[in-house]
Design a protein around this motif. Structure first.
Motif, PDB file in Angstrom:
ATOM      1  N   GLY A  21       0.898  -1.095   0.528  1.00 49.60           N
ATOM      2  CA  GLY A  21      -0.038   0.326   0.291  1.00 49.60           C
ATOM      3  C   GLY A  21       0.667   1.434  -0.091  1.00 49.60           C
ATOM      4  O   GLY A  21       1.617   1.423  -0.929  1.00 49.60           O
ATOM      5  N   LEU A  26       7.351  -3.978  -1.166  1.00 51.62           N
ATOM      6  CA  LEU A  26       7.102  -5.410  -1.661  1.00 51.62           C
ATOM      7  C   LEU A  26       7.753  -5.371  -3.064  1.00 51.62           C
ATOM      8  O   LEU A  26       7.931  -7.076  -3.439  1.00 51.62           O
ATOM      9  N   LEU A  39       3.557  -9.925  -1.742  1.00 47.61           N
ATOM     10  CA  LEU A  39       2.443  -9.187  -0.792  1.00 47.61           C
ATOM     11  C   LEU A  39       2.659  -9.515   0.532  1.00 47.61           C
ATOM     12  O   LEU A  39       3.561 -10.887   1.076  1.00 47.61           O
ATOM     13  N   GLU A  52       0.995 -16.118   3.209  1.00 47.12           N
ATOM     14  CA  GLU A  52      -0.364 -16.810   3.448  1.00 47.12           C
ATOM     15  C   GLU A  52      -1.253 -16.731   4.669  1.00 47.12           C
ATOM     16  O   GLU A  52      -0.569 -17.683   5.198  1.00 47.12           O
ATOM     17  N   SER A  53      -1.779 -16.159   4.404  1.00 48.87           N
ATOM     18  CA  SER A  53      -2.103 -15.089   5.512  1.00 48.87           C
ATOM     19  C   SER A  53      -2.984 -16.462   6.302  1.00 48.87           C
ATOM     20  O   SER A  53      -2.720 -16.716   8.169  1.00 48.87           O
TER      21      SER A  53
HETATM   22  N1  LIG Z   1      -3.614 -14.966   0.051  1.00 46.61           N
HETATM   23  C1  LIG Z   1      -2.680 -14.865   0.317  1.00 46.61           C
HETATM   24  C2  LIG Z   1      -2.794 -13.006  -0.143  1.00 46.61           C
HETATM   25  C3  LIG Z   1      -2.085 -11.772   0.079  1.00 46.61           C
HETATM   26  C4  LIG Z   1      -2.384 -10.549  -0.551  1.00 46.61           C
HETATM   27  O1  LIG Z   1      -3.345 -10.090  -0.856  1.00 46.61           O
HETATM   28  N2  LIG Z   1      -1.895  -9.334   0.105  1.00 46.61           N
HETATM   29  C5  LIG Z   1      -2.671  -8.073  -0.353  1.00 46.61           C
HETATM   30  C6  LIG Z   1      -2.964  -6.679   1.053  1.00 46.61           C
HETATM   31  S1  LIG Z   1      -4.153  -8.074   2.175  1.00 46.61           S
HETATM   32  C7  LIG Z   1      -1.233  -7.149  -1.025  1.00 46.61           C
HETATM   33  O2  LIG Z   1      -0.092  -7.462  -0.124  1.00 46.61           O
HETATM   34  N3  LIG Z   1      -1.019  -6.430  -1.568  1.00 46.61           N
HETATM   35  C8  LIG Z   1       0.057  -5.225  -3.026  1.00 46.61           C
HETATM   36  C9  LIG Z   1      -0.023  -3.822  -1.442  1.00 46.61           C
HETATM   37  O3  LIG Z   1      -0.938  -4.152  -0.445  1.00 46.61           O
HETATM   38  O4  LIG Z   1       0.530  -3.172  -2.059  1.00 46.61           O
HETATM   39  C10 LIG Z   1      -3.012 -14.165   2.288  1.00 46.61           C
HETATM   40  O5  LIG Z   1      -3.976 -14.558   2.244  1.00 46.61           O
HETATM   41  O6  LIG Z   1      -2.205 -13.869   2.482  1.00 46.61           O
END
Ligand SMILES: N[C@@H](CCC(=O)N[C@@H](CS)C(=O)NCC(=O)O)C(=O)O
Length: 193
Positions: A21, A26, A39, A52-53
Protein backbone atom coordinates in the motif's frame (compact mmCIF):
# COMPACT_ATOMS: atom_id res chain seq x y z
CA UNK A 1 -4.89 -7.29 9.52
CA UNK A 2 -6.00 -10.88 10.24
CA UNK A 3 -2.50 -11.76 11.41
CA UNK A 4 -2.17 -8.69 13.60
CA UNK A 5 -5.60 -9.37 15.16
CA UNK A 6 -4.40 -12.90 16.10
CA UNK A 7 -1.04 -11.58 17.33
CA UNK A 8 -2.97 -9.19 19.58
CA UNK A 9 -5.30 -11.93 20.85
CA UNK A 10 -2.32 -14.15 21.71
CA UNK A 11 -0.45 -11.23 23.29
CA UNK A 12 2.63 -12.15 21.27
CA UNK A 13 5.80 -10.06 21.49
CA UNK A 14 6.62 -8.92 17.96
CA UNK A 15 8.18 -6.32 15.73
CA UNK A 16 5.82 -5.12 13.02
CA UNK A 17 7.24 -3.76 9.75
CA UNK A 18 4.67 -2.15 7.46
CA UNK A 19 4.97 -2.96 3.75
CA UNK A 20 2.61 -2.64 0.80
CA UNK A 21 0.00 0.00 0.00
CA UNK A 22 1.28 3.48 0.86
CA UNK A 23 4.39 1.94 2.48
CA UNK A 24 5.52 0.15 -0.73
CA UNK A 25 8.60 -2.06 -0.49
CA UNK A 26 7.03 -5.25 -1.85
CA UNK A 27 9.24 -5.39 -4.94
CA UNK A 28 12.66 -5.15 -3.32
CA UNK A 29 15.02 -8.15 -3.60
CA UNK A 30 15.00 -8.38 0.23
CA UNK A 31 11.21 -8.58 0.41
CA UNK A 32 10.89 -10.94 -2.56
CA UNK A 33 13.41 -13.26 -0.89
CA UNK A 34 10.94 -13.51 2.00
CA UNK A 35 7.80 -13.78 -0.15
CA UNK A 36 8.29 -14.31 -3.90
CA UNK A 37 4.58 -13.38 -4.35
CA UNK A 38 5.45 -9.81 -3.38
CA UNK A 39 2.49 -9.64 -0.99
CA UNK A 40 1.87 -9.11 2.73
CA UNK A 41 1.56 -10.64 5.25
CA UNK A 42 4.85 -12.45 5.88
CA UNK A 43 6.17 -13.51 9.27
CA UNK A 44 9.64 -14.49 10.41
CA UNK A 45 9.45 -16.70 13.49
CA UNK A 46 12.81 -17.85 14.90
CA UNK A 47 14.23 -17.80 11.36
CA UNK A 48 11.21 -19.60 9.88
CA UNK A 49 9.63 -17.49 7.13
CA UNK A 50 5.94 -18.01 6.35
CA UNK A 51 3.50 -16.31 3.96
CA UNK A 52 -0.24 -16.84 3.23
CA UNK A 53 -2.36 -15.31 5.95
CA UNK A 54 -4.40 -18.41 6.83
CA UNK A 55 -1.26 -20.58 7.04
CA UNK A 56 0.27 -17.96 9.36
CA UNK A 57 -2.88 -17.93 11.52
CA UNK A 58 -2.90 -21.72 11.86
CA UNK A 59 0.82 -21.74 12.67
CA UNK A 60 0.36 -19.11 15.41
CA UNK A 61 -2.67 -20.96 16.81
CA UNK A 62 -0.74 -24.26 16.94
CA UNK A 63 2.23 -22.59 18.64
CA UNK A 64 0.09 -20.79 21.21
CA UNK A 65 -2.69 -23.23 22.18
CA UNK A 66 -3.52 -21.31 25.37
CA UNK A 67 -5.22 -18.65 23.22
CA UNK A 68 -7.71 -21.36 22.07
CA UNK A 69 -7.87 -19.95 18.55
CA UNK A 70 -8.04 -23.41 16.93
CA UNK A 71 -9.64 -26.49 18.51
CA UNK A 72 -7.74 -29.80 18.57
CA UNK A 73 -10.59 -32.21 17.83
CA UNK A 74 -11.09 -32.93 14.11
CA UNK A 75 -14.73 -31.85 13.76
CA UNK A 76 -14.48 -28.53 15.65
CA UNK A 77 -11.19 -27.79 13.86
CA UNK A 78 -12.78 -28.47 10.47
CA UNK A 79 -15.63 -26.13 11.40
CA UNK A 80 -13.16 -23.30 12.10
CA UNK A 81 -11.32 -24.13 8.85
CA UNK A 82 -14.59 -23.97 6.93
CA UNK A 83 -15.34 -20.39 8.04
CA UNK A 84 -11.74 -19.32 7.43
CA UNK A 85 -11.98 -20.53 3.84
CA UNK A 86 -15.47 -19.04 3.48
CA UNK A 87 -14.01 -15.65 4.36
CA UNK A 88 -11.26 -15.82 1.76
CA UNK A 89 -13.14 -17.71 -0.96
CA UNK A 90 -16.68 -16.28 -0.70
CA UNK A 91 -16.88 -13.12 1.39
CA UNK A 92 -13.66 -11.30 0.53
CA UNK A 93 -14.41 -10.67 -3.14
CA UNK A 94 -17.78 -8.84 -2.84
CA UNK A 95 -16.60 -7.06 0.30
CA UNK A 96 -13.45 -5.74 -1.41
CA UNK A 97 -15.48 -4.77 -4.49
CA UNK A 98 -17.59 -2.43 -2.33
CA UNK A 99 -14.51 -1.16 -0.51
CA UNK A 100 -12.65 -0.49 -3.75
CA UNK A 101 -15.56 1.20 -5.53
CA UNK A 102 -16.67 3.30 -2.56
CA UNK A 103 -13.40 4.07 -0.79
CA UNK A 104 -10.15 3.16 -2.50
CA UNK A 105 -10.51 3.78 -6.24
CA UNK A 106 -9.74 7.30 -7.46
CA UNK A 107 -13.10 9.10 -7.93
CA UNK A 108 -12.83 9.08 -11.74
CA UNK A 109 -12.24 5.31 -11.75
CA UNK A 110 -15.23 4.33 -9.57
CA UNK A 111 -17.96 2.16 -11.09
CA UNK A 112 -21.11 2.52 -9.01
CA UNK A 113 -22.87 -0.25 -10.97
CA UNK A 114 -20.63 -2.80 -9.23
CA UNK A 115 -21.65 -1.72 -5.71
CA UNK A 116 -25.33 -2.86 -5.62
CA UNK A 117 -24.71 -6.50 -6.65
CA UNK A 118 -21.74 -6.75 -4.26
CA UNK A 119 -23.80 -5.36 -1.35
CA UNK A 120 -26.59 -7.86 -2.15
CA UNK A 121 -24.08 -10.71 -2.20
CA UNK A 122 -22.50 -9.64 1.11
CA UNK A 123 -25.96 -9.28 2.68
CA UNK A 124 -26.81 -12.84 1.59
CA UNK A 125 -23.54 -14.18 3.01
CA UNK A 126 -23.86 -12.24 6.28
CA UNK A 127 -27.42 -13.60 6.63
CA UNK A 128 -25.88 -17.09 6.50
CA UNK A 129 -23.43 -16.04 9.21
CA UNK A 130 -26.34 -14.55 11.18
CA UNK A 131 -28.03 -17.93 11.24
CA UNK A 132 -24.93 -19.46 12.77
CA UNK A 133 -24.54 -16.61 15.28
CA UNK A 134 -28.10 -17.17 16.48
CA UNK A 135 -26.81 -20.40 18.05
CA UNK A 136 -23.77 -19.15 20.00
CA UNK A 137 -21.93 -15.87 20.69
CA UNK A 138 -18.95 -16.57 18.42
CA UNK A 139 -18.89 -18.25 15.02
CA UNK A 140 -17.76 -21.66 16.24
CA UNK A 141 -18.99 -21.65 19.82
CA UNK A 142 -18.68 -19.79 23.08
CA UNK A 143 -15.26 -18.21 22.53
CA UNK A 144 -13.32 -16.46 19.78
CA UNK A 145 -11.47 -18.65 17.25
CA UNK A 146 -9.65 -18.07 13.96
CA UNK A 147 -13.07 -18.11 12.28
CA UNK A 148 -13.96 -14.86 14.10
CA UNK A 149 -10.50 -13.45 13.39
CA UNK A 150 -10.90 -13.93 9.63
CA UNK A 151 -14.56 -12.98 9.28
CA UNK A 152 -14.24 -10.17 11.87
CA UNK A 153 -11.86 -8.27 9.62
CA UNK A 154 -14.47 -8.35 6.83
CA UNK A 155 -17.22 -7.37 9.28
CA UNK A 156 -15.31 -4.20 10.17
CA UNK A 157 -15.44 -3.09 6.53
CA UNK A 158 -19.05 -4.24 6.10
CA UNK A 159 -20.24 -2.25 9.11
CA UNK A 160 -18.12 0.83 8.58
CA UNK A 161 -18.43 1.30 4.81
CA UNK A 162 -20.78 3.95 3.46
CA UNK A 163 -23.57 1.60 2.30
CA UNK A 164 -27.14 0.65 3.16
CA UNK A 165 -27.13 -2.66 5.01
CA UNK A 166 -30.11 -4.79 5.99
CA UNK A 167 -30.60 -5.17 9.75
CA UNK A 168 -28.99 -8.45 10.91
CA UNK A 169 -29.31 -8.47 14.72
CA UNK A 170 -27.20 -11.55 15.51
CA UNK A 171 -24.36 -10.34 13.29
CA UNK A 172 -24.59 -6.86 14.82
CA UNK A 173 -24.47 -8.32 18.35
CA UNK A 174 -21.37 -10.38 17.43
CA UNK A 175 -19.73 -7.32 15.86
CA UNK A 176 -20.40 -5.43 19.13
CA UNK A 177 -18.66 -8.27 21.00
CA UNK A 178 -15.63 -7.98 18.71
CA UNK A 179 -15.51 -4.21 19.26
CA UNK A 180 -15.10 -4.84 22.99
CA UNK A 181 -11.82 -6.70 22.38
CA UNK A 182 -8.59 -4.78 22.73
CA UNK A 183 -6.87 -6.63 19.85
CA UNK A 184 -9.77 -5.87 17.50
CA UNK A 185 -9.79 -2.19 18.42
CA UNK A 186 -6.02 -1.90 18.12
CA UNK A 187 -5.39 -3.84 14.92
CA UNK A 188 -8.64 -3.89 12.95
CA UNK A 189 -10.52 -0.69 13.76
CA UNK A 190 -7.83 1.46 12.21
CA UNK A 191 -9.85 3.28 9.54
CA UNK A 192 -10.87 2.41 5.99
CA UNK A 193 -7.73 3.00 3.97
N1 LIG B 1 -3.65 -15.14 -0.29
C1 LIG B 1 -2.77 -14.13 0.27
C2 LIG B 1 -3.18 -12.77 -0.32
C3 LIG B 1 -2.20 -11.69 0.11
C4 LIG B 1 -2.61 -10.33 -0.44
O1 LIG B 1 -3.39 -10.23 -1.42
N2 LIG B 1 -2.08 -9.28 0.17
C5 LIG B 1 -2.42 -7.92 -0.22
C6 LIG B 1 -2.89 -7.11 0.98
S1 LIG B 1 -4.37 -7.80 1.65
C7 LIG B 1 -1.17 -7.21 -0.75
O2 LIG B 1 -0.06 -7.49 -0.32
N3 LIG B 1 -1.41 -6.27 -1.68
C8 LIG B 1 -0.37 -5.43 -2.22
C9 LIG B 1 -0.27 -4.13 -1.48
O3 LIG B 1 -0.91 -3.97 -0.43
O4 LIG B 1 0.43 -3.23 -1.95
C10 LIG B 1 -2.90 -14.13 1.79
O5 LIG B 1 -3.99 -14.38 2.31
O6 LIG B 1 -1.87 -13.91 2.47
Amino acid sequence: MKVMFAVGEIGLAHERIDRGGKFGGLDTPEFLALNPNGLVPVIEDDGFVLWESNAILRHLARKHPAARLMPDAPHPAADVDRWMEWQSESLAEPCFTIFYQRHRAPPDKRDESKVGPAVAQCARLFAMLGDRLGRHPFICGDHLTLADVCVGVMAYRWFEMAIDRPSQPTVEAWYDRLKQRDAFRRHVMVGLS
